[in-house]
Design a protein around this motif. Structure first.
Motif, PDB file in Angstrom:
ATOM      1  N   LEU A 150       0.836  -1.199   0.000  1.00 19.86           N
ATOM      2  CA  LEU A 150       0.000   0.000   0.000  1.00 19.86           C
ATOM      3  C   LEU A 150       0.868   1.245   0.000  1.00 19.86           C
ATOM      4  N   LEU A 151       0.642   2.121  -0.986  1.00 18.46           N
ATOM      5  CA  LEU A 151       1.429   3.348  -1.137  1.00 18.46           C
ATOM      6  C   LEU A 151       0.484   4.540  -1.047  1.00 18.46           C
ATOM      7  N   HIS A 152       0.330   5.088   0.159  1.00 16.35           N
ATOM      8  CA  HIS A 152      -0.625   6.187   0.323  1.00 16.35           C
ATOM      9  C   HIS A 152      -0.055   7.384   1.077  1.00 16.35           C
ATOM     10  N   GLY A 153       1.261   7.449   1.206  1.00 14.69           N
ATOM     11  CA  GLY A 153       1.888   8.606   1.825  1.00 14.69           C
ATOM     12  C   GLY A 153       1.512   8.823   3.283  1.00 14.69           C
ATOM     13  N   GLY A 154       1.116   7.765   3.959  1.00 14.20           N
ATOM     14  CA  GLY A 154       0.714   7.875   5.358  1.00 14.20           C
ATOM     15  C   GLY A 154      -0.784   7.848   5.558  1.00 14.20           C
ATOM     16  N   GLY A 155      -1.536   7.786   4.467  1.00 21.54           N
ATOM     17  CA  GLY A 155      -2.989   7.710   4.575  1.00 21.54           C
ATOM     18  C   GLY A 155      -3.647   9.077   4.515  1.00 21.54           C
ATOM     19  N   GLU A 156      -4.858   9.129   4.966  1.00 17.87           N
ATOM     20  CA  GLU A 156      -5.630  10.364   4.969  1.00 17.87           C
ATOM     21  C   GLU A 156      -6.004  10.725   6.406  1.00 17.87           C
ATOM     22  N   ARG A 157      -5.852  11.987   6.746  1.00 16.10           N
ATOM     23  CA  ARG A 157      -6.189  12.424   8.096  1.00 16.10           C
ATOM     24  C   ARG A 157      -7.673  12.195   8.350  1.00 16.10           C
ATOM     25  N   PRO A 158      -8.052  11.498   9.440  1.00 16.85           N
ATOM     26  CA  PRO A 158      -9.467  11.233   9.705  1.00 16.85           C
ATOM     27  C   PRO A 158     -10.279  12.512   9.798  1.00 16.85           C
ATOM     28  N   ALA A 159     -11.438  12.517   9.164  1.00 15.72           N
ATOM     29  CA  ALA A 159     -12.276  13.718   9.115  1.00 15.72           C
ATOM     30  C   ALA A 159     -12.713  14.164  10.508  1.00 15.72           C
ATOM     31  N   PHE A 160     -12.896  13.199  11.434  1.00 19.19           N
ATOM     32  CA  PHE A 160     -13.392  13.578  12.754  1.00 19.19           C
ATOM     33  C   PHE A 160     -12.385  14.453  13.509  1.00 19.19           C
ATOM     34  N   LEU A 161     -11.084  14.285  13.177  1.00 19.98           N
ATOM     35  CA  LEU A 161     -10.089  15.113  13.850  1.00 19.98           C
ATOM     36  C   LEU A 161     -10.228  16.570  13.438  1.00 19.98           C
TER      37      LEU A 161
END
Length: 267
Positions: free
Chosen positions: A242-253
């Motif tokens: 998986l290559l996603h640059g660390g993922g996506e910041r959770p919207a709830f934060l």
């Protein structure tokens, strides 16, 4: 991968959908590594051919949605070069649609392009690789959409999830001669990024949601393909990189921080 890595020299690599975007970047990386590269697409591209370091990929027209066409494609590669060492199942994609109203025919087309083409090409490649003393490697390009909600591209996300299941099953069935691996990008910047993210400002805004601070480049995905298809990854099969640059910041934060800041301001 550095130019002094010799193992891909004169190896035969087929990249489906290798005339633009991620596929073109993958094909160029294998060319730079010394491989004989064949790319396919439904029509001869109007743009410059896929090339790197003074070497050019061969192009064969093929509609990968058709099983007979894919088999003929693989047969042509073997007739020209005598073998097939690496298949990269890259062809795929889907425009954003409303899953509630789009036609069943559209959904069927998405599955044919993103799932069935991968299965048909893999089957044809495996038949060749099983007869080779050193087997071969099949790399399937997945997507982050397989692992999280994919609103607007629901059928695409479902197809990519199925590809990951397919990879794990084929890796067992076709071992030890053939390794089957998935490489799953997150958000990637290509010539079509504007269709999804808008202008440069929109792309920059999307990049800020990624911990790495940027969208992936096709070269990032290409380097991963070189690795998983190399002898350095000889024990890697049936798995997903998986290559996603660390993922996506959770919207709830973001929502929680916005609420906290509002409360601090009103006090």
């Amino acid at each position: 991968m550095q130019a002094n890595d010799k193992e891909f020299q004169q190896r035969v690599v087929l990249v489906t959908g290798g005339t633009k975007g991620i596929g073109k970047g993958i094909a160029q990386a294998y060319l730079q590594a010394g491989a004989i590269v064949v790319v396919c697409g439904r029509q001869q591209p109007e743009a410059l051919p896929t090339a790197a370091d003074g070497r050019t990929a061969e192009f064969i027209a093929c509609d990968v949605r058709e099983a007979s066409a894919v088999k003929e494609l693989v047969d042509q590669v073997v007739q020209r070069h005598g073998r097939l060492d690496v298949l990269v199942n890259n062809a795929g994609g889907a425009p954003a649609v409303d899953a509630a109203t789009v036609s069943p025919r559209f959904h069927e087309g998405v599955l044919r392009l993103n799932l069935f083409s991968t299965l048909h090409a893999s089957q044809a490649a495996n038949a060749v690789m099983q007869k080779q003393d050193d087997g071969g490697v099949i790399v399937c390009i997945g997507s982050i959409s397989a692992l999280r909600p994919s609103p607007g591209t629901a059928a695409y996300g479902a197809a990519k999830a199925a590809v990951l299941s397919l990879v794990s099953s084929l890796a067992v069935e076709w071992a030890p001669k053939v390794r089957v691996v998935a490489v799953s990008p997150g958000l990637v910047r290509t010539e079509q990024s504007a269709l999804h993210y808008g202008d440069e400002a929109g792309i920059a805004s999307v990049a800020q949601t990624i911990p790495a601070g940027r969208l992936a480049d096709p070269q990032d995905i290409a380097e991963a393909c070189l690795y998983v298809s190399s002898t350095r990854a000889s024990y890697m099969s049936g798995t997903n990189l998986l290559l996603h640059g660390g993922g996506e910041r959770p919207a709830f934060l973001g929502a929680a921080n916005a609420e906290h800041n509002t409360q601090q301001t009103t006090k």
